[in-house]
Enzyme design. Structure first.
Site, short mmCIF file in Angstrom:
data_model
loop_
_atom_site.label_atom_id
_atom_site.label_comp_id
_atom_site.label_asym_id
_atom_site.label_seq_id
_atom_site.Cartn_x
_atom_site.Cartn_y
_atom_site.Cartn_z
N ARG A 37 -7.21 -0.55 -7.05
CA ARG A 37 -7.57 0.55 -6.13
C ARG A 37 -7.77 1.81 -6.98
O ARG A 37 -7.01 2.05 -7.91
CB ARG A 37 -6.47 0.80 -5.08
CG ARG A 37 -6.31 -0.38 -4.11
CD ARG A 37 -5.46 -0.01 -2.92
NE ARG A 37 -6.18 0.81 -1.96
CZ ARG A 37 -5.59 1.38 -0.90
NH1 ARG A 37 -4.30 1.24 -0.71
NH2 ARG A 37 -6.30 2.08 -0.05
N ASN A 93 -5.64 12.40 0.10
CA ASN A 93 -4.72 11.59 0.92
C ASN A 93 -5.58 10.82 1.93
O ASN A 93 -6.80 10.97 1.99
CB ASN A 93 -3.68 12.47 1.60
CG ASN A 93 -2.56 11.65 2.24
OD1 ASN A 93 -2.02 10.74 1.62
ND2 ASN A 93 -2.23 11.94 3.49
N LYS A 94 -4.91 10.03 2.75
CA LYS A 94 -5.57 9.17 3.73
C LYS A 94 -6.62 9.91 4.54
O LYS A 94 -6.39 11.04 4.96
CB LYS A 94 -4.48 8.58 4.65
CG LYS A 94 -4.94 7.66 5.74
CD LYS A 94 -5.84 6.54 5.26
CE LYS A 94 -5.23 5.70 4.16
NZ LYS A 94 -6.23 4.80 3.52
N GLN A 132 -2.28 2.53 9.89
CA GLN A 132 -0.96 2.63 9.23
C GLN A 132 0.06 3.32 10.15
O GLN A 132 1.25 3.01 10.13
CB GLN A 132 -1.07 3.42 7.92
CG GLN A 132 -1.74 2.69 6.79
CD GLN A 132 -3.24 2.90 6.73
OE1 GLN A 132 -3.87 3.22 7.73
NE2 GLN A 132 -3.82 2.70 5.56
N ARG A 155 0.86 -1.18 0.00
CA ARG A 155 0.00 0.00 0.00
C ARG A 155 0.89 1.23 0.00
O ARG A 155 2.09 1.13 0.15
CB ARG A 155 -0.97 -0.02 1.19
CG ARG A 155 -0.34 -0.54 2.43
CD ARG A 155 -0.45 0.25 3.67
NE ARG A 155 -0.33 1.65 3.52
CZ ARG A 155 0.81 2.33 3.62
NH1 ARG A 155 1.95 1.74 3.83
NH2 ARG A 155 0.83 3.63 3.50
N GLY A 156 0.25 2.40 -0.17
CA GLY A 156 1.01 3.63 -0.36
C GLY A 156 1.11 3.89 -1.85
O GLY A 156 1.46 2.98 -2.63
N ALA A 157 0.79 5.13 -2.26
CA ALA A 157 0.63 5.41 -3.69
C ALA A 157 1.84 5.00 -4.55
O ALA A 157 1.67 4.26 -5.54
CB ALA A 157 0.31 6.90 -3.88
N ASP A 212 -2.09 10.90 -2.43
CA ASP A 212 -2.47 9.86 -3.39
C ASP A 212 -2.79 10.43 -4.77
O ASP A 212 -2.70 9.73 -5.78
CB ASP A 212 -3.65 9.06 -2.86
CG ASP A 212 -3.18 8.18 -1.72
OD1 ASP A 212 -3.11 8.69 -0.58
OD2 ASP A 212 -2.82 7.02 -1.97
C1 LIG Z 1 3.98 7.84 0.14
S1 LIG Z 1 2.45 7.21 0.49
C2 LIG Z 1 1.26 8.52 0.21
C3 LIG Z 1 -0.11 8.07 0.38
O1 LIG Z 1 -0.35 6.97 -0.43
C4 LIG Z 1 -0.42 7.73 1.85
O2 LIG Z 1 -0.41 8.91 2.60
C5 LIG Z 1 -1.77 7.07 1.93
O3 LIG Z 1 -2.78 7.72 1.97
C6 LIG Z 1 -1.77 5.59 1.86
O4 LIG Z 1 -3.06 5.04 1.90
P1 LIG Z 1 -3.19 3.46 1.90
O5 LIG Z 1 -4.67 3.21 1.99
O6 LIG Z 1 -2.45 2.96 3.11
O7 LIG Z 1 -2.60 2.97 0.61
#
Ligand SMILES: CSC[C@@H](O)[C@@H](O)C(=O)COP(=O)(O)O
Length: 356
Positions: A103, A257-258, A206, A60-62, A247
């Site tokens: 996603r 973002n999250k 997270q 996970r993470g963009a 994201d």
């Molecule tokens: C460098 S990661 C940046 C974003 O992807 C991060 O802040 C985030 O929102 C991640 O969400 P996730 O649902 O854990 O994939």
């Protein structure tokens, strides 16, 4: 003689966590569902297994999603039997679409797949090598971008500052070093950051499960707070900057973002704290005009109704679980990318940095 040289960042010191490993035969993903107590890699033998791992948040993470999808395209190509890249692309297009659908919110996924498509479309009979080289390039460019953003972002932070971060934006979420967490690593190394706070990031945790663990691996002292403690912390004067990842960043500077990022930005502005977004240019989507056009992923209610797999909510209760939100550009003090910093972003400053 007095040593007047500025302190340097020892990037290699932060290279221990590798979330994505290409073995030449399969893709190995550090399974983030099992951290921090089990450090186990999940082996993906084909592109559908990569898509499933992305959907299930094993990775996970963009940026990490984008890199994994690029390697997923390499795996999909194993099934192709073509004399040139354009024919191979037509054969693997359904697999690429399944990866893309894993996603919806992070643009890095579609960005990486578009890059893989372009590389393949222009390739001759060496298309297999071309595809693998492109995946490797996406990964190495991300690491370089993170290191550059770390230096740029840390430069905005006054020595002696306290920072609060949200979600996980570190090595686990990228090719390495991290985006917002990279700025924090750099800021600590350069003596600019004295105090680091990470919030839990409910419901998937997270922050609790990944971010404070990552910082601990690096020997960086960090304090975990409940999400609900953030405004109190800012009022208390312990935080100068809120530093987060992204994201998707729109043409007008709005940032997805999250979930919970938006309320942190509102609180930071209310308390006179600064708000920084750190993301590679692969997260910038100049084709999406503003944040209200972004598809916000909604995940299973079970993520909210239970903790660590155990239900904590009475039967019959319904939950709503959007996992991202949009912070309007007007609440953002700086967007840091490897191309440079956009201060107080708006459409004109975004176009000046990213074109179109
Ligand atoms: C460098 S990661 C940046 C974003 O992807 C991060 O802040 C985030 O929102 C991640 O969400 P996730 O649902 O854990 O994939």
């Amino acid at each position: 003689m007095e040593n007047t040289s500025a302190p340097a960042i020892d990037f290699a010191r932060h290279d221990r966590i590798r979330p994505i490993r290409w073995t030449g035969q399969s893709l190995e993903l550090l399974d983030q569902r099992r951290l921090p107590f089990e450090v186990e890699y999940l082996a993906c033998a084909d592109s559908d297994e990569v898509a499933a791992a992305i959907h299930a948040l094993a990775v996970r993470g963009a940026p990490a999603i984008g890199i994994s999808a690029a390697w997923g395209a390499v795996l999909a190509a194993r099934e192709a039997d073509a004399a040139d890249g354009a024919t191979a692309l037509a054969q693997i297009e359904p697999a690429l679409q399944r990866l893309n659908a894993a996603r919806p919110t992070a643009v890095n996924l579609a960005w990486a797949l578009a890059r893989m498509r372009r590389a393949l479309a222009g390739a001759g009979d060496d298309w297999r090598d071309v595809l693998e080289r492109e995946a490797r390039a996406i990964e190495t460019e991300d690491l370089a971008a993170n290191r550059r953003m770390g230096e740029l972002g840390a430069g905005l932070i006054e020595p002696g500052s306290g920072v609060l971060t949200h979600c996980n934006t570190g090595s686990l979420a990228t090719a390495g070093f991290g985006t917002a967490l990279g700025v924090i690593r750099a800021g600590v190394a350069l003596g600019r950051i004295d105090k680091v706070f990470a919030d839990e990031t409910r419901p998937w945790m997270q922050g609790s499960r990944l971010t404070v663990w990552e910082l601990q691996q690096d020997g960086i002292d960090a304090t975990l707070i409940a999400d609900a403690a953030a405004s109190h912390l800012m009022k208390d004067g312990q935080v100068d900057w809120v530093v987060v990842g992204a994201d998707r960043i729109c043409a007008n500077g709005d940032v997805a973002n999250k979930i919970g990022t938006y309320q942190l930005a509102i609180s930071a502005r209310h308390h006179g704290r600064k708000f920084m977004v750190v993301a590679p240019s692969s997260t910038v989507d100049m084709d999406t005009a503003s944040g209200d056009l972004i598809e916000i992923e909604e995940r299973d209610q079970a993520e909210l109704l239970g903790v660590a797999g155990s239900r904590i909510v009475a039967e019959g209760i319904r939950a709503w679980n959007p996992v991202f939100d949009v912070t309007p550009a007007t609440l953002i003090d700086a967007i840091v990318t490897e191309k440079g910093i956009v201060e107080r972003p708006d459409e004109a400053s975004m176009r000046a940095m990213f074109g179109r």
